[in-house]
Design a protein around this motif. Sequence first.
Motif, short mmCIF file in Angstrom:
data_model
loop_
_atom_site.label_atom_id
_atom_site.label_comp_id
_atom_site.label_asym_id
_atom_site.label_seq_id
_atom_site.Cartn_x
_atom_site.Cartn_y
_atom_site.Cartn_z
N SER A 140 73.41 35.74 12.08
CA SER A 140 72.65 34.68 11.41
C SER A 140 72.09 35.16 10.07
CB SER A 140 71.58 34.08 12.33
OG SER A 140 70.46 34.89 12.36
N ILE A 141 71.69 36.42 9.96
CA ILE A 141 71.17 36.89 8.66
C ILE A 141 72.30 36.92 7.61
CG2 ILE A 141 70.04 38.79 7.42
CD1 ILE A 141 68.81 39.65 10.15
N ALA A 181 68.79 44.76 13.38
CA ALA A 181 69.77 44.10 12.49
C ALA A 181 69.41 44.35 11.03
CB ALA A 181 69.81 42.60 12.80
N GLU A 182 68.13 44.23 10.70
CA GLU A 182 67.72 44.43 9.30
C GLU A 182 67.97 45.87 8.85
OE1 GLU A 182 64.39 40.86 9.12
OE2 GLU A 182 63.72 42.91 9.52
N LYS A 223 65.84 41.96 15.79
CA LYS A 223 65.86 41.57 14.37
C LYS A 223 65.63 42.80 13.48
CE LYS A 223 63.98 38.06 11.29
NZ LYS A 223 62.76 38.47 10.59
N GLU A 224 64.72 43.65 13.91
CA GLU A 224 64.46 44.88 13.13
C GLU A 224 65.70 45.77 13.09
OE1 GLU A 224 59.63 45.50 13.70
OE2 GLU A 224 60.97 46.22 15.26
N SER A 233 62.58 45.59 17.53
CA SER A 233 63.10 44.29 17.99
C SER A 233 64.56 44.18 17.54
CB SER A 233 62.28 43.16 17.39
OG SER A 233 62.56 43.07 16.00
N ASN A 269 71.72 38.37 15.72
CA ASN A 269 70.81 38.47 14.57
C ASN A 269 71.57 38.80 13.29
OD1 ASN A 269 67.61 38.54 15.04
ND2 ASN A 269 68.63 39.08 16.93
#
Length: 182
Positions: A33-34, A169-170, A166-167, A164, A30
């Motif tokens: 990709s971000i 990673a953010e 993604k969370e 998640s 993640n």
Amino acid sequence: MNQRPTTNDQRPNIVLIGFMGSGKTVVGKNLSSILSRPFIDTDSLIEQRQAKTITEIFDQDSEAGFRKLEALMVAEVTGKKNQVISVGAGAVLDPKNADNLKKSGILIYLKTDFSTTYDRIKASKNRPLLAASGSRDDMQALFESRRITYESISDYIVGTMNKSPKEVAEEIIEELRSDGKI
Ligand code: S3P
């Protein structure tokens, strides 16, 4: 204005550490990709290069043989910058690996509680230390002993519970940006 411009190639690596099942690989993908950075998973690279699974390497060359390959891989991948790197859970126990990783970038410990981690990994067929461990209690002892190392060497500790990938990673990106690290 004497500052040299920072090119992408000079940005520190973002290195994910933590116990088996803490989400290093999926969070790493993640982040990659971000941030549009290459993603390196040292275990996957070792498997590709050796054309063997981690389990086969442990079976044929013992854990010591695997650790040698792992140390060579860590030395190789830390020669480059601007990557997202995920390492096997045991890699940072070797001080030389920890030193190489720290010099190359920012160490982020993905912190998960033991029960969650154990539930994620207990059915895994490619984790030889799990297969060799006598019991859940043995794994918990390993978890506790490593936790101390993870906490002491990391630059950031990020809890992953109920988030998640993604969370997570953010959250990592937000923290690093607000500290001017990336
Ligand atoms: C290990 C963890 C594994 C892998 C090898 C040894 C360890 O990686 O490197 O089986 O020492 O805990 P994961 O953390 O990706 O499971």
